[in-house]
Design an enzyme around this catalytic site. Structure first.
Site, mmCIF file in Angstrom:
data_model
loop_
_atom_site.group_PDB
_atom_site.id
_atom_site.type_symbol
_atom_site.label_atom_id
_atom_site.label_comp_id
_atom_site.label_asym_id
_atom_site.label_seq_id
_atom_site.Cartn_x
_atom_site.Cartn_y
_atom_site.Cartn_z
ATOM 1 N N SER A 1 0.799 -1.227 0.000
ATOM 2 C CA SER A 1 0.000 0.000 0.000
ATOM 3 C C SER A 1 0.831 1.276 0.000
ATOM 4 C CB SER A 1 -0.932 0.001 1.210
ATOM 5 O OG SER A 1 -0.175 -0.068 2.399
ATOM 6 N N HIS B 1 -5.454 -4.328 -1.532
ATOM 7 C CA HIS B 1 -5.251 -3.206 -2.462
ATOM 8 C C HIS B 1 -5.231 -3.680 -3.911
ATOM 9 C CE1 HIS B 1 -4.620 0.301 0.124
ATOM 10 N NE2 HIS B 1 -4.062 -0.521 0.983
ATOM 11 N N LYS C 1 -12.321 -1.357 0.708
ATOM 12 C CA LYS C 1 -11.547 -0.506 -0.202
ATOM 13 C C LYS C 1 -12.286 -0.429 -1.540
ATOM 14 C CE LYS C 1 -7.224 -0.651 2.279
ATOM 15 N NZ LYS C 1 -6.815 -1.765 3.150
#
Ligand SMILES: *Cc1c(COP(=O)(O)O)cnc(C)c1O
Length: 415
Positions: free
Chosen positions: A190, A218, A249
């Site tokens: 990240s 991610h 996310k």
């Protein structure tokens, strides 16, 4: 009184110490829903102001997508607000099963178990599948939640240098006497936005009889031609044993996570993982909305394609403007500044220009690696990106760093 003035002063002193080191995290408030344009109160008490958001994990722009909101409303009306139970008592609805099946299909895995968050998935998975005769070998830069989960497990813990496959091989060799070996990595890291070489890791795991766990928080939803994740990107969809990921996310951005993988490993998590057994079931609203998210992403790659285009455009434009970025292909784009105060000052000036970004420095990234991390979204339009690049150009000019490489910036500002 136990909480005496002296005790209070000690705790206050610790907080002051955090401030003195420049590590204090300021409060920031958003007065709007999440999106490309948000209404920000910063610092606390200041009037709120519109800003373009370049620091959310809202990669696919689904956090406030009308279809997702509609699905949440429908599920709220139909299935109620809360489950008031953990999964194994009376907290599992048919839609929890449906989401698990849809995630398995989307990720190409045998089975899936939902958790309240990916932090909880990572807290539960290691202890559930490994014991004292086993070893975990992890990349040195894995996410904090993986580190915490590994700490809760009695298996031996070792690490390899970040994405260094020679070093991983050495460690696999060293631990070949253990009963079982689990190699652990983030799919996309990240802070740097770099992709772990999952294909090479699969080869090494095959060679040494090890299993592989990838945290794709991610990546899920947008990395790979159909957005299935890093295993799709590297063409190894049937070779990763466990994926953990978040719905917090790209996949709608509310909360929730899962362990997805080999049938027996997922079943062991259902039997033994403590956050699954002892923390409340994922709310129906989130389950219903996440099902809609998976439907949207399964029916069209339009959003991940737009994100890819936005990412390529931003990377090209910001480099042309003379800023120094970490090369790569993911929508995480670190604008490198090396000096912590410079990163902080520039982020503040960017905010004054209407661009919301944050400076990252030690201990979130290694000392001397301070940066502003920019995150692109499919919610961004070309004019948003142009405005962001123009602000970076203006602020970069003010600090005299345009066109400078690492050495140039460090010579000017120090580390
Ligand atoms: C964000 C993140 C998590 C935590 O996810 P939550 O669902 O918010 O708990 C775990 N692992 C990685 C790699 C992450 O980036």
């Amino acid at each position: 009184m136990a909480y005496s003035d002296a005790v209070r002063a000690e705790f206050a002193g610790e907080i002051e110490g955090i401030r003195e080191k420049g590590l204090y995290k300021e409060k920031r408030f958003i007065w709007s829903s999440q999106g490309a344009e948000i209404d920000v109160e910063f610092p606390e008490g200041a009037g709120h102001a519109k800003a373009l958001n370049f620091c959310a994990n809202n990669y696919l722009g689904l956090s406030s997508h009308p279809d997702v909101i509609a699905a949440a409303h429908e599920t709220l009306d139909d299935r109620g607000y809360g489950m008031s139970s953990v999964r194994f008592i009376c907290g599992t609805q048919d839609i929890h099963r449906e989401l698990q099946d849809r995630v398995s299909e989307f990720l190409g895995m045998e089975a899936t178990l939902l958790f309240p968050s990916c932090m909880d998935a990572n807290a539960g998975v290691f202890e559930a599948v490994l014991g004292a005769d086993d070893v975990i070998i992890a990349d040195r830069l894995i996410h904090a939640s993986l580190v915490d989960g590994i700490r809760l497990c009695s298996a031996q813990y070792d690490t390899f240098k970040h994405m260094d496959m020679k070093h991983l091989r050495k460690k696999l060799e060293l631990h070949s006497d253990k009963r079982r070996t689990l190699v652990v990595t983030d799919g996309v890291f990240s802070m740097d936005g770099d992709l772990a070489p999952i294909d090479e890791m699969c080869d090494l795991c095959d060679e040494y009889g090890a299993m592989l766990l990838v945290d794709d928080s991610h990546a899920s939803g947008f990395i790979g031609p159909k957005g299935r994740g890093t295993h799709e990107h590297f063409g190894v969809m049937d070779r990763v044993d466990i994926i953990t990921t978040t719905f917090g996310k790209a996949l709608g951005g509310a909360s929730g996570g899962c362990v997805s993988g080999r049938r027996e490993l997922v079943e062991l998590c259902r039997q033994k993982a403590r956050p699954y057994l002892f923390s409340n079931s994922l709310a129906p609203v989130i389950v219903g909305a996440t099902i809609r998210v998976i439907e949207l992403l399964s029916s069209s790659t339009e959003r991940r394609d737009k994100l890819e285009k936005n990412t390529a455009y931003f990377r090209e434009q910001i480099t042309a403007a003379g800023l120094n970025i970490r090369e790569g292909e993911t929508p995480i784009v670190p604008v490198m500044l090396y000096n912590a105060k410079l990163a902080n000052d520039m982020a503040r000036d960017m905010y004054a220009e209407g661009i919301y970004v944050i400076g990252f420095f030690f201990p979130v990234v290694p000392a001397g690696q301070a940066r502003i991390r920019v995150q692109l979204s499919a919610a961004h339009e070309k004019e948003h990106i142009d405005k962001c690049v123009e602000a970076f150009r203006k602020v970069g000019e003010k600090y005299g760093i345009l066109g400078l490489d690492k050495k140039g910036i460090v010579d000017k500002y120090g580390l």
